[in-house]
Design an enzyme around this catalytic site. Structure first.
Site, mmCIF file in Angstrom:
data_model
loop_
_atom_site.group_PDB
_atom_site.id
_atom_site.type_symbol
_atom_site.label_atom_id
_atom_site.label_comp_id
_atom_site.label_asym_id
_atom_site.label_seq_id
_atom_site.Cartn_x
_atom_site.Cartn_y
_atom_site.Cartn_z
ATOM 1 N N HIS A 1 0.823 -1.209 0.000
ATOM 2 C CA HIS A 1 0.000 0.000 0.000
ATOM 3 C C HIS A 1 0.857 1.260 0.000
ATOM 4 O O HIS A 1 0.510 2.245 -0.654
ATOM 5 C CB HIS A 1 -0.918 -0.001 1.224
ATOM 6 C CG HIS A 1 -1.822 1.189 1.295
ATOM 7 N ND1 HIS A 1 -2.969 1.304 0.546
ATOM 8 C CD2 HIS A 1 -1.745 2.334 2.014
ATOM 9 C CE1 HIS A 1 -3.561 2.459 0.809
ATOM 10 N NE2 HIS A 1 -2.836 3.098 1.689
ATOM 11 N N TYR B 1 4.274 0.789 -3.192
ATOM 12 C CA TYR B 1 3.983 0.540 -4.607
ATOM 13 C C TYR B 1 5.045 -0.367 -5.237
ATOM 14 O O TYR B 1 5.394 -0.226 -6.408
ATOM 15 C CB TYR B 1 3.905 1.867 -5.385
ATOM 16 C CG TYR B 1 2.743 2.745 -4.977
ATOM 17 C CD1 TYR B 1 1.568 2.752 -5.719
ATOM 18 C CD2 TYR B 1 2.809 3.554 -3.854
ATOM 19 C CE1 TYR B 1 0.499 3.550 -5.356
ATOM 20 C CE2 TYR B 1 1.734 4.346 -3.478
ATOM 21 C CZ TYR B 1 0.585 4.344 -4.227
ATOM 22 O OH TYR B 1 -0.481 5.114 -3.858
ATOM 23 N N GLU C 1 -8.314 7.977 -3.781
ATOM 24 C CA GLU C 1 -7.601 6.899 -3.107
ATOM 25 C C GLU C 1 -8.584 5.807 -2.694
ATOM 26 O O GLU C 1 -9.798 5.996 -2.739
ATOM 27 C CB GLU C 1 -6.848 7.415 -1.876
ATOM 28 C CG GLU C 1 -5.552 8.133 -2.207
ATOM 29 C CD GLU C 1 -4.601 8.160 -1.030
ATOM 30 O OE1 GLU C 1 -5.066 8.007 0.116
ATOM 31 O OE2 GLU C 1 -3.385 8.347 -1.258
ATOM 32 N N HIS D 1 -9.912 2.754 0.145
ATOM 33 C CA HIS D 1 -9.989 2.259 1.521
ATOM 34 C C HIS D 1 -10.815 0.979 1.503
ATOM 35 O O HIS D 1 -11.799 0.838 2.219
ATOM 36 C CB HIS D 1 -10.607 3.312 2.446
ATOM 37 C CG HIS D 1 -9.782 3.566 3.674
ATOM 38 N ND1 HIS D 1 -10.288 3.573 4.946
ATOM 39 C CD2 HIS D 1 -8.452 3.800 3.824
ATOM 40 C CE1 HIS D 1 -9.326 3.823 5.818
ATOM 41 N NE2 HIS D 1 -8.201 3.966 5.153
ATOM 42 N N HIS E 1 -10.137 -2.697 1.830
ATOM 43 C CA HIS E 1 -10.148 -3.758 2.832
ATOM 44 C C HIS E 1 -10.652 -3.287 4.193
ATOM 45 O O HIS E 1 -11.438 -3.997 4.830
ATOM 46 C CB HIS E 1 -8.757 -4.375 2.955
ATOM 47 C CG HIS E 1 -8.402 -5.253 1.781
ATOM 48 N ND1 HIS E 1 -7.253 -6.001 1.729
ATOM 49 C CD2 HIS E 1 -9.056 -5.499 0.624
ATOM 50 C CE1 HIS E 1 -7.210 -6.676 0.583
ATOM 51 N NE2 HIS E 1 -8.289 -6.371 -0.104
ATOM 52 N N GLN F 1 -9.010 2.027 11.481
ATOM 53 C CA GLN F 1 -8.959 3.290 12.186
ATOM 54 C C GLN F 1 -10.363 3.756 12.585
ATOM 55 O O GLN F 1 -11.351 3.371 11.974
ATOM 56 C CB GLN F 1 -8.309 4.367 11.310
ATOM 57 C CG GLN F 1 -6.988 3.939 10.701
ATOM 58 C CD GLN F 1 -7.141 3.352 9.315
ATOM 59 O OE1 GLN F 1 -8.091 2.615 9.042
ATOM 60 N NE2 GLN F 1 -6.209 3.657 8.437
ATOM 61 N N GLN G 1 -6.483 8.617 13.279
ATOM 62 C CA GLN G 1 -6.866 9.638 12.316
ATOM 63 C C GLN G 1 -6.702 11.063 12.849
ATOM 64 O O GLN G 1 -6.375 11.274 14.017
ATOM 65 C CB GLN G 1 -8.317 9.401 11.903
ATOM 66 C CG GLN G 1 -8.535 8.085 11.185
ATOM 67 C CD GLN G 1 -7.879 8.059 9.833
ATOM 68 O OE1 GLN G 1 -8.326 8.688 8.888
ATOM 69 N NE2 GLN G 1 -6.793 7.318 9.711
ATOM 70 N N ASP H 1 -6.178 8.734 -10.673
ATOM 71 C CA ASP H 1 -6.683 7.378 -10.881
ATOM 72 C C ASP H 1 -6.581 6.559 -9.605
ATOM 73 O O ASP H 1 -5.769 6.836 -8.727
ATOM 74 C CB ASP H 1 -5.924 6.668 -12.004
ATOM 75 C CG ASP H 1 -4.428 6.571 -11.723
ATOM 76 O OD1 ASP H 1 -4.037 5.961 -10.719
ATOM 77 O OD2 ASP H 1 -3.635 7.125 -12.511
ATOM 78 N N ASN I 1 -3.646 6.364 -6.841
ATOM 79 C CA ASN I 1 -3.510 5.315 -5.851
ATOM 80 C C ASN I 1 -3.535 3.972 -6.560
ATOM 81 O O ASN I 1 -4.218 3.809 -7.574
ATOM 82 C CB ASN I 1 -4.676 5.421 -4.848
ATOM 83 C CG ASN I 1 -4.679 4.315 -3.804
ATOM 84 O OD1 ASN I 1 -5.640 3.571 -3.696
ATOM 85 N ND2 ASN I 1 -3.628 4.196 -3.032
ATOM 86 N N SER J 1 -4.372 -0.016 -5.585
ATOM 87 C CA SER J 1 -4.903 -0.923 -4.572
ATOM 88 C C SER J 1 -4.859 -2.333 -5.138
ATOM 89 O O SER J 1 -5.617 -2.669 -6.050
ATOM 90 C CB SER J 1 -6.340 -0.540 -4.197
ATOM 91 O OG SER J 1 -6.875 -1.463 -3.261
#
Length: 764
Positions: free
Chosen positions: A64, A67, A113, A115, A117, A261, A335, A521, A559, A561
């Site tokens: 993550h 890259y 971006e 999130h 999982h 989080q 956070q 993207d 991002n 994923s």
């Protein structure tokens, strides 16, 4: 408490201990590191890492954050940027978000971006903190966040797990964004069986600033102070998205709730206003948000991008849980935290502003010229590393990839060969079935949970083709943003599928009258350890890079994923593409719905018999095979110019792109938007079914006032662009008709009933 600290200190794994105890067994495999990666860390340091150093490397070298499987392919985005594209690009790939010049001294930053999982494990908090994280990325660039969007993917609408994750994810997106006072102006909600057990939650944020207000993530100037401010650090999110997004979910495995989080949007709102006031007084040298990898990321990236040296007193970090060990503090992804580099003379004022906004702020470090990132815990050294090796010089994998052995057979299984409706009544029933299908139906069950108009600058929002916000209230300068991807197209041909996603997003922005300017993207794929998946990724990346060059829009950031699969079942390759465009005057924007009777409906672009990967094949036949619609980027660019110029010159009163569901779906949505009917005649040279349901790219419908028809058609003819008058708007209200002449008629009331009932019936 003192006894706890004393006991922890005796157990402390310091740099000195690591140097004298080389054979100490460490849980590197449990932290996701490979044997050669752990060996590489030992070689870099000349010793084994301390437990704190091991924590930092493990999260920063995760898929993550580093890259490591994708960066060799992502380089194409930079390689394909031309001088013309660079003209408006102020900050490109490598920072928290890209920045583009939109004129009049304004700059816009945007980024999308994932999130994914975390949102499966804990839907509400996973989605909420996804929004919070992308907002802080935008804030860290120096911009005021002004809007968010949410491209979402779920398993089948009737699947039990969809009913578990969807309500929580939507509530998390809406709850966090609404509390921040940010309008949600667009996105998608797509359903497919491959997303069962692995929903995609992509979040986008747009921010606005003046040119001179851009801030970068770097720690420069020996003696400058490093300040951590915002929420206290807790045990929630230890490892968090860094670990969760770097492995494949097993179909039967333990939930990982402690890794998700927990967000507090009210704390984030204070953090936003506090940070913007700090920016206004020019108090920071560099700034970084704390998202994935937490303090490990913020400290190493700031030091690496600056002068290369930083010392941190980790025991000064304000904690919600006093029992946290140093490595847990470094890995925590709690956070609503930011880190700023501030000159000594500005520290007091910085802290005053934080106190004014009731935001905790603590000096936790100092920039130096050592070239090392050193971290101490109660006077003991627990980290001593070259920061670039943590942040920017992690593993680089050239993963093997090859065209899948099943790809040829998949493409040979054409949807064009499937049985299709032949009579007018069969066409009508097909239309009603499609408009009620999960992917084409009314999404207001979702979007009504979002505040789309807070701040008062929203010009267009769902269900329009693109969201649009006003940037300057005096000049009416604005920006439009769209996100798109058809994962079925990408499965059939990843190269073409990525370009089709780009083309659709580009087209959606153009239909509003905004000129496409830049791309972000979010590349969602399965496991990079599968050569089939890596081939999909490599092809999609190549297609997107070359497509952006052809359309003249640079990729500014984004991002990746990976590991989006459950067991051996990978998701559809889903390269979500966000396009941002600029419009000089938002009062001249073009809406997607018909607004008046008696206007001429024109179809722009060429229609071919292209049904593979279509919504019709998916819904009616449960079929996926063949090759996707042909991509013609030159035609897409020409269409975009026509739509933008027609909007600017007042030649069209409505415009809607043609994509999922083809002409039929575009007509339905255009009619239902404001309750205006239409009489339509289909081209003689096309089969009626193909004319209605083909998903050929490069097409749009427009509504042209009679007074502007000659000017509009002259413009199309001068460019040699295909255009045909196919209808006229006619009738108003629920009794008005969508009348496809010589085929069928259906009232808007019947269409609306089918279109709007699906999500409420399924979700309550």
């Amino acid at each position: 408490m003192t006894e706890q600290r004393s006991e922890a200190k005796t157990r402390l794994d310091t740099v000195g201990v690591a140097a004298t105890d080389p054979d100490h067994q460490q849980p590197w495999a449990d932290l996701g590191l490979k044997p050669d990666e752990y060996a590489n860390i030992r070689e870099i340091l000349g010793r084994r890492p301390t437990s704190s150093e091991l924590a930092m490397y493990s999260v920063m070298w995760s898929e993550h954050c580093s890259y490591k499987s994708s960066k060799v392919h992502l380089r194409q985005f930079g390689d394909n940027v031309t001088d013309e594209m660079r003209a408006s690009l102020m900050v490109g790939i490598g920072e928290n978000a890209g920045v583009v010049d939109i004129g009049d001294g304004y700059a816009v930053t945007f980024k999308v971006e994932s999130h994914n999982h975390p949102s499966y494990v804990e839907p509400y908090q996973g989605a909420a903190t996804g929004v919070g994280g992308i907002v802080r990325d935008i804030l860290a660039m120096g911009a005021r966040p002004v809007a968010v969007m949410d491209p979402l993917r779920f398993g089948p609408l009737d699947a039990p797990d969809t009913h578990r994750v969807l309500p929580g994810i939507v509530a998390g997106v809406g709850g966090y964004g609404n509390c921040l006072g940010l309008p949600n102006i667009g996105g998608e909600a797509v359903f497919d069986e491959t997303y069962a057990g692995n929903p995609l939650v992509n979040a986008l944020c747009v921010g606005v600033m003046r040119h001179e207000e851009i801030h970068l993530a770097k720690a420069s100037g020996a003696g400058n102070q490093v300040i951590l401010y915002g929420a206290k650090t807790g045990g929630d999110g230890i490892g968090g998205v860094s670990v969760l997004a770097s492995e494949t979910f097993e179909s039967t495995g333990p939930a990982k709730r402690p890794s998700v989080q927990v967000g507090d949007p009210f704390q984030e709102k204070l953090l936003i206003e506090c940070t913007l006031e700090i920016f206004a007084e020019d108090l920071v040298v560099g700034i970084q948000d704390l998202g994935g990898a937490g303090l490990s990321c913020a400290t190493s990236e700031l030091a690496s991008a600056g002068d290369g040296g930083m010392h941190v007193w980790l025991d000064r970090v304000p904690l919600r849980d006093s029992t946290l060990a140093p490595e847990e503090i470094l890995m925590s992804e709690s956070q609503e935290r930011m880190m700023a580099v501030v000159t000594p003379e500005n520290v007091d004022r910085f802290l005053e502003i934080c106190a004014k906004w009731d935001v905790d702020a603590t000096v936790v470090g100092e920039v130096n010229d050592s070239g090392r990132l050193t971290i101490e815990w109660h006077g003991e050294s627990v980290v001593d590393v070259p920061p670039r090796t943590v942040a920017h010089e992690g593993p680089v994998y050239h993963r093997p990839f090859a065209r899948p052995s099943w790809q040829d057979a998949l493409q040979a299984d054409r949807a064009e060969d499937l049985p299709r409706p032949a009579t007018g009544e069969e066409l009508k029933q097909t239309l009603l079935r499609l408009v009620a299908s999960p992917n084409l139906c009314d999404k207001s069950w979702i979007t009504d949970q979002y505040d789309r108009y807070v701040q008062g600058n929203t010009v267009l929002a769902q269900p329009e083709d693109s969201g649009m916000v006003r940037v300057d209230e005096e000049t009416n300068l604005g920006v439009a943003v769209s996100t798109d991807c058809n994962g079925r197209f990408a499965k059939l041909d990843p190269y073409a599928g990525a370009q089709l996603a780009l083309a659709e997003s580009f087209r959606n922005v153009s239909t509003t009258g905004a000129r496409p300017l830049a791309v972000s993207d979010c590349l969602n794929f399965g496991s990079p350890e599968d050569p089939d998946v890596m081939w999909q990724f490599a092809e999609a990346t190549r297609g997107l890079a070359e497509g952006c060059r052809a359309l003249g829009v640079p990729v500014t950031g984004g991002n990746v994923s990976l590991y989006n699969q459950t067991g051996q079942t990978a998701i559809l390759p889903t390269p979500v593409v966000a396009v941002l465009g600029v419009i000089d005057d938002v009062t001249r924007r073009t809406p997607s719905g018909f607004v008046a009777e008696g206007q001429q409906v024109y179809l722009l672009g060429a229609t071919r018999e292209e049904l593979s990967g279509s919504e019709w094949a998916h819904v009616v036949h449960g079929h996926l095979g063949g090759t996707p619609p042909r991509v013609d980027l030159a035609a897409e660019k020409e269409l975009g110019d026509i739509l933008v110029n027609a909007s600017r010159d007042g030649l069209v009163d409505a415009a809607h792109d043609l994509s999922d569901g083809g002409l039929a779906q575009a007509l339905v949505e255009s009619c239902l938007r404001h309750g205006i009917g239409a009489r339509v005649w289909l081209p003689d040279d096309l089969d009626a079914f193909v004319a209605l349901f083909s998903e050929s790219a490069g097409r749009a419908i427009v509504a042209v006032p009679r007074s502007e028809e000659v000017r509009f058609t002259d413009m199309c003819a001068a460019r040699g662009f295909p255009h045909a008058r196919i209808g006229v708007t006619d009738g108003r209200g629920e009794d008005a008709l969508l009348d496809v002449q010589d085929q069928f008629s259906v009232s808007l009331g019947e269409l609306r009933a089918a279109w709007s009932a699906t999500l409420p019936a399924a979700l309550g």
